[in-house]
Design a protein around this motif. Structure first.
Motif, PDB file in Angstrom:
ATOM      1  N   VAL A 203     -20.791 -59.129  56.187  1.00 16.64           N
ATOM      2  CA  VAL A 203     -19.959 -58.122  56.238  1.00 16.64           C
ATOM      3  C   VAL A 203     -19.500 -58.088  54.828  1.00 16.64           C
ATOM      4  O   VAL A 203     -19.070 -59.139  54.183  1.00 16.64           O
ATOM      5  CB  VAL A 203     -18.739 -58.577  57.178  1.00 16.64           C
ATOM      6  CG1 VAL A 203     -17.619 -57.405  56.950  1.00 16.64           C
ATOM      7  CG2 VAL A 203     -19.204 -58.244  58.719  1.00 16.64           C
ATOM      8  N   ARG A 204     -19.499 -56.883  54.391  1.00 11.90           N
ATOM      9  CA  ARG A 204     -18.897 -56.735  52.894  1.00 11.90           C
ATOM     10  C   ARG A 204     -17.910 -55.928  52.988  1.00 11.90           C
ATOM     11  O   ARG A 204     -17.734 -54.832  53.640  1.00 11.90           O
ATOM     12  CB  ARG A 204     -20.142 -55.879  52.097  1.00 11.90           C
ATOM     13  CG  ARG A 204     -19.809 -55.859  50.575  1.00 11.90           C
ATOM     14  CD  ARG A 204     -20.760 -55.235  49.934  1.00 11.90           C
ATOM     15  NE  ARG A 204     -20.612 -53.786  49.796  1.00 11.90           N
ATOM     16  CZ  ARG A 204     -21.556 -52.744  49.932  1.00 11.90           C
ATOM     17  NH1 ARG A 204     -22.830 -53.254  49.992  1.00 11.90           N
ATOM     18  NH2 ARG A 204     -21.319 -51.509  49.764  1.00 11.90           N
ATOM     19  N   LEU A 205     -16.630 -56.555  52.080  1.00 10.19           N
ATOM     20  CA  LEU A 205     -15.295 -55.651  52.135  1.00 10.19           C
ATOM     21  C   LEU A 205     -15.185 -55.155  50.705  1.00 10.19           C
ATOM     22  O   LEU A 205     -15.352 -55.873  49.591  1.00 10.19           O
ATOM     23  CB  LEU A 205     -14.240 -56.565  52.218  1.00 10.19           C
ATOM     24  CG  LEU A 205     -14.462 -57.407  53.750  1.00 10.19           C
ATOM     25  CD1 LEU A 205     -13.137 -58.145  53.800  1.00 10.19           C
ATOM     26  CD2 LEU A 205     -14.094 -56.329  54.881  1.00 10.19           C
ATOM     27  N   ASP A 206     -15.304 -53.698  50.664  1.00  9.93           N
ATOM     28  CA  ASP A 206     -15.458 -53.273  49.005  1.00  9.93           C
ATOM     29  C   ASP A 206     -13.847 -52.769  48.889  1.00  9.93           C
ATOM     30  O   ASP A 206     -13.271 -51.999  49.297  1.00  9.93           O
ATOM     31  CB  ASP A 206     -16.303 -51.979  49.160  1.00  9.93           C
ATOM     32  CG  ASP A 206     -17.827 -52.321  49.189  1.00  9.93           C
ATOM     33  OD1 ASP A 206     -18.079 -53.389  48.897  1.00  9.93           O
ATOM     34  OD2 ASP A 206     -18.431 -51.427  49.638  1.00  9.93           O
ATOM     35  N   PRO A 207     -13.580 -52.973  47.488  1.00  5.60           N
ATOM     36  CA  PRO A 207     -12.368 -52.321  46.815  1.00  5.60           C
ATOM     37  C   PRO A 207     -12.651 -50.911  46.396  1.00  5.60           C
ATOM     38  O   PRO A 207     -13.830 -50.552  46.412  1.00  5.60           O
ATOM     39  CB  PRO A 207     -12.103 -53.304  45.672  1.00  5.60           C
ATOM     40  CG  PRO A 207     -13.561 -53.837  45.197  1.00  5.60           C
ATOM     41  CD  PRO A 207     -14.462 -53.868  46.345  1.00  5.60           C
ATOM     42  N   ALA A 208     -11.686 -50.296  45.996  1.00  2.00           N
ATOM     43  CA  ALA A 208     -11.684 -49.054  45.361  1.00  2.00           C
ATOM     44  C   ALA A 208     -10.986 -48.942  43.825  1.00  2.00           C
ATOM     45  O   ALA A 208     -10.063 -48.553  43.636  1.00  2.00           O
ATOM     46  CB  ALA A 208     -10.770 -48.161  46.201  1.00  2.00           C
ATOM     47  N   ASN A 209     -11.465 -50.035  43.160  1.00  2.00           N
ATOM     48  CA  ASN A 209     -11.169 -50.214  41.800  1.00  2.00           C
ATOM     49  C   ASN A 209     -12.122 -51.184  41.238  1.00  2.00           C
ATOM     50  O   ASN A 209     -12.731 -52.260  41.699  1.00  2.00           O
ATOM     51  CB  ASN A 209      -9.934 -51.168  41.961  1.00  2.00           C
ATOM     52  CG  ASN A 209      -9.425 -51.294  40.515  1.00  2.00           C
ATOM     53  OD1 ASN A 209     -10.122 -51.159  39.581  1.00  2.00           O
ATOM     54  ND2 ASN A 209      -7.931 -51.616  40.219  1.00  2.00           N
ATOM     55  N   ARG A 210     -12.823 -50.425  40.162  1.00  2.25           N
ATOM     56  CA  ARG A 210     -14.135 -51.059  39.214  1.00  2.25           C
ATOM     57  C   ARG A 210     -13.543 -52.386  38.784  1.00  2.25           C
ATOM     58  O   ARG A 210     -14.521 -53.160  38.487  1.00  2.25           O
ATOM     59  CB  ARG A 210     -14.441 -50.096  38.319  1.00  2.25           C
ATOM     60  CG  ARG A 210     -15.031 -48.940  38.761  1.00  2.25           C
ATOM     61  CD  ARG A 210     -15.332 -47.912  37.686  1.00  2.25           C
ATOM     62  NE  ARG A 210     -15.948 -46.612  38.401  1.00  2.25           N
ATOM     63  CZ  ARG A 210     -15.133 -45.556  38.638  1.00  2.25           C
ATOM     64  NH1 ARG A 210     -13.822 -45.723  38.396  1.00  2.25           N
ATOM     65  NH2 ARG A 210     -15.653 -44.407  39.034  1.00  2.25           N
ATOM     66  N   ALA A 211     -12.380 -52.767  38.678  1.00  2.00           N
ATOM     67  CA  ALA A 211     -11.901 -54.238  38.160  1.00  2.00           C
ATOM     68  C   ALA A 211     -12.130 -55.141  39.418  1.00  2.00           C
ATOM     69  O   ALA A 211     -12.100 -56.369  38.854  1.00  2.00           O
ATOM     70  CB  ALA A 211     -10.432 -54.236  37.731  1.00  2.00           C
ATOM     71  N   TYR A 212     -12.357 -54.871  40.347  1.00  3.39           N
ATOM     72  CA  TYR A 212     -12.650 -55.864  41.653  1.00  3.39           C
ATOM     73  C   TYR A 212     -14.065 -55.884  42.067  1.00  3.39           C
ATOM     74  O   TYR A 212     -14.631 -54.797  42.070  1.00  3.39           O
ATOM     75  CB  TYR A 212     -11.706 -55.783  42.560  1.00  3.39           C
ATOM     76  CG  TYR A 212     -10.382 -55.963  42.377  1.00  3.39           C
ATOM     77  CD1 TYR A 212      -9.572 -57.137  42.733  1.00  3.39           C
ATOM     78  CD2 TYR A 212      -9.514 -54.885  41.611  1.00  3.39           C
ATOM     79  CE1 TYR A 212      -8.128 -57.330  42.393  1.00  3.39           C
ATOM     80  CE2 TYR A 212      -8.111 -55.034  41.285  1.00  3.39           C
ATOM     81  CZ  TYR A 212      -7.669 -56.304  41.500  1.00  3.39           C
ATOM     82  OH  TYR A 212      -6.175 -56.579  41.477  1.00  3.39           O
TER      83      TYR A 212
END
Length: 217
Positions: A184-193
């Motif tokens: 399971v992948r949890l993706d941020p909506a910020n390129r810094a993370y």
């Protein structure tokens, strides 16, 4: 008259806005329409803008607004059975506020519970609760530190939905949910993370984002 892909895209954007209140990303639009590159999405968006079906909201990352829908999806068949009328926009309901949730590094969730008054128009069907957002990893989805995330309680999620994910029954975070092979992948909506990857047994979905409530001082 729209092309098939233009029609599919405006319907996908409309469904996502109705579902989460947040525009889909270009990557999500590319995947949904089975396109090879995001440049195809840009061309479709530009065509829909020219035909005045959508518009881009200024000063907001990837924010889109539906101006109108194609005629064949605007017309809905009349249903014989009675339906529940929508709640008036000025109705206010109270939902539990379960402390703070990380939109960055996971932190402990559900730190007690008070009640938060919320306009009924922001909520759909089902049971809801609210969490105060802490962090900036979802800023490109329009979710800011200090916002209140309105969450529809559910244990199921589809790829690309923004969810409350409880990690190892102790920490929670607000992220895009995706399946990646056996993980399971949890993706941020910020390129810094960076994305976070877990075994399925480590993650439990606690709800899906229904809307955002922002307080202006």
């Amino acid at each position: 008259m729209l092309t098939r892909k233009q029609h599919e895209l405006v319907c996908f954007i409309n469904d996502r806005l109705n579902d989460t209140g947040i525009s889909p990303s270009f990557e999500e639009m590319k995947d949904a329409l089975d396109l090879k590159s995001k440049s195809g999405v840009h061309r479709l968006i530009s065509a829909l803008e020219e035909r005045q079906f959508i518009r881009r909201l200024p000063n907001r990352a990837r924010a889109l607004e539906i101006l109108r829908m194609p005629e064949r999806v605007e017309k809905k068949p009349v249903r014989a059975k009675a339906t529940t009328p929508p709640k008036p926009a000025n109705d206010v309901v109270e939902i539990p506020l379960h402390g703070r949730i990380a939109a960055g590094v996971p932190i402990e969730a559900f730190e007690g519970s008070t009640m938060l008054p919320v306009p009924a128009a922001l909520l759909g069907q089902g049971e809801h609760y609210a969490l105060e957002v802490s962090g900036d990893s979802m800023v490109e989805a329009g979710i800011l530190d200090g916002d209140y995330a309105l969450i529809r309680r559910t244990e199921d999620a589809r790829d690309g939905e923004i969810v409350v994910a409880l990690i190892e029954d102790s920490e929670a975070t607000l992220k895009y949910f995706r399946r990646e092979g056996a993980m399971v992948r949890l993706d941020p909506a910020n390129r810094a993370y960076d994305p976070q990857r877990y075994a399925p047994a480590q993650v439990r979905v606690q709800g899906r984002l229904s809307g955002i409530l922002r307080r202006y001082e």
